[in-house]
Design a protein around this motif. Sequence first.
Motif, PDB file in Angstrom:
ATOM      1  N   GLU A 127       0.817  -1.325  -0.069  1.00 52.58           N
ATOM      2  CA  GLU A 127       0.018  -0.037  -0.069  1.00 52.58           C
ATOM      3  C   GLU A 127       0.900   1.406  -0.071  1.00 52.58           C
ATOM      4  O   GLU A 127       2.011   1.342   0.453  1.00 52.58           O
ATOM      5  CB  GLU A 127      -0.819   0.066   1.210  1.00 52.58           C
ATOM      6  CG  GLU A 127      -1.404  -1.364   1.385  1.00 52.58           C
ATOM      7  CD  GLU A 127      -2.831  -1.553   1.525  1.00 52.58           C
ATOM      8  OE1 GLU A 127      -3.706  -0.383   1.739  1.00 52.58           O
ATOM      9  OE2 GLU A 127      -3.500  -2.613   1.406  1.00 52.58           O
ATOM     10  N   SER A 128       0.367   2.304  -0.335  1.00 49.43           N
ATOM     11  CA  SER A 128       0.890   3.711  -0.436  1.00 49.43           C
ATOM     12  C   SER A 128       0.107   4.697   0.479  1.00 49.43           C
ATOM     13  O   SER A 128      -0.315   5.467  -0.038  1.00 49.43           O
ATOM     14  CB  SER A 128       1.183   4.152  -1.915  1.00 49.43           C
ATOM     15  OG  SER A 128      -0.177   4.161  -2.587  1.00 49.43           O
ATOM     16  N   GLY A 129      -0.061   4.482   1.595  1.00 44.47           N
ATOM     17  CA  GLY A 129      -0.629   5.160   2.824  1.00 44.47           C
ATOM     18  C   GLY A 129      -2.328   5.307   2.222  1.00 44.47           C
ATOM     19  O   GLY A 129      -2.614   4.045   2.074  1.00 44.47           O
ATOM     20  N   PRO A 130      -2.911   6.393   2.532  1.00 48.21           N
ATOM     21  CA  PRO A 130      -4.167   6.236   2.159  1.00 48.21           C
ATOM     22  C   PRO A 130      -4.747   6.117   0.837  1.00 48.21           C
ATOM     23  O   PRO A 130      -5.861   5.545   0.747  1.00 48.21           O
ATOM     24  CB  PRO A 130      -4.803   7.818   2.804  1.00 48.21           C
ATOM     25  CG  PRO A 130      -3.585   8.828   2.403  1.00 48.21           C
ATOM     26  CD  PRO A 130      -2.098   7.590   2.870  1.00 48.21           C
ATOM     27  N   ARG A 131      -4.143   6.178  -0.151  1.00 45.74           N
ATOM     28  CA  ARG A 131      -4.206   6.102  -1.547  1.00 45.74           C
ATOM     29  C   ARG A 131      -3.281   4.794  -1.946  1.00 45.74           C
ATOM     30  O   ARG A 131      -2.569   4.377  -1.619  1.00 45.74           O
ATOM     31  CB  ARG A 131      -3.814   7.125  -2.633  1.00 45.74           C
ATOM     32  CG  ARG A 131      -4.548   8.628  -2.128  1.00 45.74           C
ATOM     33  CD  ARG A 131      -4.193   9.550  -3.169  1.00 45.74           C
ATOM     34  NE  ARG A 131      -2.860   9.787  -2.786  1.00 45.74           N
ATOM     35  CZ  ARG A 131      -2.030  10.523  -3.825  1.00 45.74           C
ATOM     36  NH1 ARG A 131      -2.449  11.126  -4.726  1.00 45.74           N
ATOM     37  NH2 ARG A 131      -0.742  10.561  -3.551  1.00 45.74           N
ATOM     38  N   GLN A 132      -3.827   4.025  -2.829  1.00 46.42           N
ATOM     39  CA  GLN A 132      -3.381   2.870  -3.249  1.00 46.42           C
ATOM     40  C   GLN A 132      -3.165   3.131  -4.928  1.00 46.42           C
ATOM     41  O   GLN A 132      -4.004   3.186  -5.429  1.00 46.42           O
ATOM     42  CB  GLN A 132      -4.159   1.620  -2.879  1.00 46.42           C
ATOM     43  CG  GLN A 132      -3.667   0.422  -3.281  1.00 46.42           C
ATOM     44  CD  GLN A 132      -4.455  -0.807  -2.696  1.00 46.42           C
ATOM     45  OE1 GLN A 132      -5.654  -0.823  -2.754  1.00 46.42           O
ATOM     46  NE2 GLN A 132      -3.942  -2.116  -2.394  1.00 46.42           N
ATOM     47  N   ALA A 133      -1.854   2.872  -5.113  1.00 41.00           N
ATOM     48  CA  ALA A 133      -1.329   2.834  -6.288  1.00 41.00           C
ATOM     49  C   ALA A 133      -1.826   1.432  -7.114  1.00 41.00           C
ATOM     50  O   ALA A 133      -1.713   0.524  -6.439  1.00 41.00           O
ATOM     51  CB  ALA A 133       0.032   3.141  -6.861  1.00 41.00           C
ATOM     52  N   VAL A 134      -1.909   1.720  -8.278  1.00 38.89           N
ATOM     53  CA  VAL A 134      -2.021   0.296  -9.043  1.00 38.89           C
ATOM     54  C   VAL A 134      -0.981   0.206 -10.044  1.00 38.89           C
ATOM     55  O   VAL A 134      -0.300   1.103 -10.414  1.00 38.89           O
ATOM     56  CB  VAL A 134      -3.586   0.531  -9.980  1.00 38.89           C
ATOM     57  CG1 VAL A 134      -4.678   0.369  -9.017  1.00 38.89           C
ATOM     58  CG2 VAL A 134      -3.604   1.499 -11.024  1.00 38.89           C
ATOM     59  N   LEU A 135      -0.995  -0.908 -10.600  1.00 38.80           N
ATOM     60  CA  LEU A 135       0.352  -1.458 -11.453  1.00 38.80           C
ATOM     61  C   LEU A 135      -0.349  -1.452 -12.732  1.00 38.80           C
ATOM     62  O   LEU A 135      -1.340  -1.989 -13.084  1.00 38.80           O
ATOM     63  CB  LEU A 135       0.715  -2.972 -11.029  1.00 38.80           C
ATOM     64  CG  LEU A 135       1.009  -2.968  -9.628  1.00 38.80           C
ATOM     65  CD1 LEU A 135       1.758  -4.564  -9.466  1.00 38.80           C
ATOM     66  CD2 LEU A 135       2.502  -1.972  -9.248  1.00 38.80           C
TER      67      LEU A 135
END
Length: 288
Positions: A127-135
């Motif tokens: 995860e990247s904190g409150p926001r979740q990056a997608v691949l």
Amino acid sequence: MLDVSDAVRAEIGEAEADRLLAGENAPGNYDCTSCRTPGHTSQERTSTVLFVGEETAVLAFAHATCIPSQVVTVSEDQLQGAVRTIAANEANGAAQVPAPSAAPSLAPATPIAPPAPAASPAPATAESGPRQAVLGVTCGQVLIQDSLYPAIVVEPTGPIARPGSEGPGDDFLPLLIEQGFMPVTDVARRPSPVAGWSVLLAMGQLHAILQPPPGPGGQPVAWWQAHQPLAVTDGYRMAAAKSHTVMVYAAPAGSIGQQPREDLLREALEKAAARGVLVAAAMPLAGT
């Protein structure tokens, strides 16, 4: 000439497996679920591949030289789409069977297929904190030592933080290097293999990149899985069937971009390698 793995046998039952091996329910002619070229169950070794959704299961067939017999878990929507395709083209050699109560989780494409978003990042790049990056994933072929290989280029939409980290840093590459990916200094050199990882290319489409199971004796889990299977070119499928290997490259957000042609993708990979922000690994097709 038909291969039925223990995993497939456990799902379809001993009686159904025996009927298949006896030729009672074997299709004869089929289109390989991996490379989509014709095959024949009585003339060449053929793998049974069971695709399992939440309520539906589809038994398909593939050249044993393309992928081994295995159980593949896919979403119900993906499977229903495949069922509609099968109904429209009976020559592909797949047959619907009763849905099993449970199935192990398995999940493997290139001119350029447009970038495809991931369902979510894998635990390894969490995860990247409150926001979740997608691949984001782009498929294309790469020339390595005068041979064309299928390749997958993975680039997140944003920074990937280490699990438990509260900082703003991007740990995408360090996390992958810890998993066995190696830095790329020359795109013209073949990447080293990484243990336990594989690529699922089935039904002529790219479904997922798999990472090793979390514990001993488990099944591989999806590190990246497409919301919808990603269509690839005939040349890509042929290259994958020939080499049984896919070159997987990864770079931090903003390093590669959405390149519309393979020559531009190659140029972007070389620039990323020159900047030291490219890692890669050679992966077999799932189950090999």
